[in-house]
Design a protein around this motif. Sequence first.
Motif, PDB file in Angstrom:
ATOM      1  N   TYR A  91       9.987   2.967   2.362  1.00  0.00           N
ATOM      2  CA  TYR A  91       9.856   1.969   1.296  1.00  0.00           C
ATOM      3  C   TYR A  91      10.081   2.641  -0.060  1.00  0.00           C
ATOM      4  O   TYR A  91       9.551   3.722  -0.306  1.00  0.00           O
ATOM      5  CB  TYR A  91       8.468   1.335   1.352  1.00  0.00           C
ATOM      6  CG  TYR A  91       8.315   0.077   0.549  1.00  0.00           C
ATOM      7  CD1 TYR A  91       8.499  -1.171   1.132  1.00  0.00           C
ATOM      8  CD2 TYR A  91       7.973   0.119  -0.801  1.00  0.00           C
ATOM      9  CE1 TYR A  91       8.343  -2.335   0.401  1.00  0.00           C
ATOM     10  CE2 TYR A  91       7.820  -1.036  -1.549  1.00  0.00           C
ATOM     11  CZ  TYR A  91       8.013  -2.265  -0.938  1.00  0.00           C
ATOM     12  OH  TYR A  91       7.869  -3.419  -1.671  1.00  0.00           O
TER      13      TYR A  91
ATOM     14  N   LYS B 279       4.004   3.416   2.812  1.00  0.00           N
ATOM     15  CA  LYS B 279       4.980   2.937   3.792  1.00  0.00           C
ATOM     16  C   LYS B 279       6.142   3.923   3.811  1.00  0.00           C
ATOM     17  O   LYS B 279       6.715   4.219   2.760  1.00  0.00           O
ATOM     18  CB  LYS B 279       5.499   1.546   3.417  1.00  0.00           C
ATOM     19  CG  LYS B 279       4.446   0.454   3.396  1.00  0.00           C
ATOM     20  CD  LYS B 279       5.072  -0.858   2.930  1.00  0.00           C
ATOM     21  CE  LYS B 279       4.034  -1.956   2.821  1.00  0.00           C
ATOM     22  NZ  LYS B 279       4.633  -3.218   2.298  1.00  0.00           N
TER      23      LYS B 279
ATOM     24  N   GLU C 299       4.781   0.357   8.627  1.00  0.00           N
ATOM     25  CA  GLU C 299       3.556  -0.259   8.123  1.00  0.00           C
ATOM     26  C   GLU C 299       2.845   0.739   7.213  1.00  0.00           C
ATOM     27  O   GLU C 299       3.148   1.935   7.215  1.00  0.00           O
ATOM     28  CB  GLU C 299       2.653  -0.646   9.287  1.00  0.00           C
ATOM     29  CG  GLU C 299       2.231   0.531  10.149  1.00  0.00           C
ATOM     30  CD  GLU C 299       1.377   0.121  11.317  1.00  0.00           C
ATOM     31  OE1 GLU C 299       0.837   1.016  12.000  1.00  0.00           O
ATOM     32  OE2 GLU C 299       1.252  -1.084  11.559  1.00  0.00           O
TER      33      GLU C 299
ATOM     34  N   ASN D 278      10.500  -4.429   3.584  1.00  0.00           N
ATOM     35  CA  ASN D 278       9.619  -4.234   4.732  1.00  0.00           C
ATOM     36  C   ASN D 278      10.389  -4.208   6.053  1.00  0.00           C
ATOM     37  O   ASN D 278       9.891  -3.692   7.052  1.00  0.00           O
ATOM     38  CB  ASN D 278       8.568  -5.344   4.784  1.00  0.00           C
ATOM     39  CG  ASN D 278       7.574  -5.236   3.636  1.00  0.00           C
ATOM     40  OD1 ASN D 278       7.265  -4.141   3.177  1.00  0.00           O
ATOM     41  ND2 ASN D 278       7.077  -6.377   3.175  1.00  0.00           N
TER      42      ASN D 278
ATOM     43  N   ASP E  13       4.657  -7.259  -2.917  1.00  0.00           N
ATOM     44  CA  ASP E  13       5.366  -7.495  -1.664  1.00  0.00           C
ATOM     45  C   ASP E  13       6.118  -8.821  -1.698  1.00  0.00           C
ATOM     46  O   ASP E  13       7.120  -8.991  -0.998  1.00  0.00           O
ATOM     47  CB  ASP E  13       4.391  -7.493  -0.489  1.00  0.00           C
ATOM     48  CG  ASP E  13       4.049  -6.073  -0.045  1.00  0.00           C
ATOM     49  OD1 ASP E  13       4.780  -5.159  -0.467  1.00  0.00           O
ATOM     50  OD2 ASP E  13       3.078  -5.891   0.692  1.00  0.00           O
TER      51      ASP E  13
END
Length: 390
Positions: A286, A283, A14, A9, A2
Amino acid sequence: MDEVYGFYNKTSSETLDLAKYFKEYNDLTNLKSLAGLRSNRNEKAGILEIMQMDVNDEDFAVLSEYCSIENLTIPGESFEKYDDTRLGNRKGTYEVKEIPKDVNLETLTKLKERIGLPQRPFVHNLKYRSEICIEPEKVETFKCNSLMEPGNEMLVFVRIYAPFVHQHRLSSVYVSKIFTTHIVAILGSQTLAELRDIISCTSDLSIAKEVSANPDAGARQPQAKEVYKSGFFYIESTFYNDFRDPSNMDNSEVIREWAKKRNLGPFKTASMESVTINSLSVKFGYPWVYQHQGTCEHLLVFSDARLIGPSDNLTISSYPRIHRMRASSTKYCMVCGVFAASWITTHNDRLPHDPCYFCTTCFHSFNYIDGKKIENFLAYPVPFGDVAQD
């Protein structure tokens, strides 16, 4: 990771535990009742069960007429009712009726500006303009032994992107255009290995062996996916390797060693054939990675997930399937420019292009005399090439 790719993000959800999320969602009493209503063949009985009422047929008919959707319209409405095409998620056009001049709604004003009536009488659905909706095969349910119950299975949509080039050119970084090739619909109970099997890529279909000495043997050569079967998914710090074949290798090992020297990780490994979609924590929105053929990498994105409904295909064997796909352009022969390419040659001194694409006829007439090679070159069959020409 990350820390490296954290900027994604901003546009992703989430991390969601799919099994836990949909269990809590499905446990809601009103959703169970709604699923029961939709799956109930006797619509009247289902409605009365939810309403906890017991009325006779005459009173029910009066109630149905009073609550009819037709009563939602009023005289003088500007637009007629049209069929809802959202379930199809397909590219299409929608006819627009004439907009009244005495209506000052801002939305209608913007709509008039957008379509430019009367020069453009249609509004195009731009969201899917580059994609083709694949209609599922219609299966007669009474012939199927395994059917899903609406509300008891999740349907996940995964966007697969074309492999792209990311390399340094002198002092600048060159990145090829990234675009979706197809969207896969897969059940939560199915595995990552089943997801891999439905992904289509040209590099899997190519012939791994050079066949210029005997081009007639090219079609009999095994495809790359039959020779190089290793591959992995990278999702949430875990490499899911394909170990269905005993000869498959862990292609993630060299990456994990590289990351370890740079203090990246730690990373975990697992076998994709033992991991189901509903066991993942992901996610949405993502980008994750699918790698095969050693160096061919695709981004993949979990874009949507929902419970199976009564309007969906309830046959388990119909999944995973291609939900939508992007139309691809044909590579034509560089000699005649008429037929689709079925051969590619490299390191040919007699050609101005390297590589060069040929149709079947031009390939043989330009590169061979009485079946013998002219000069030196390498030749490979091209997947989805043209058929033999007379």
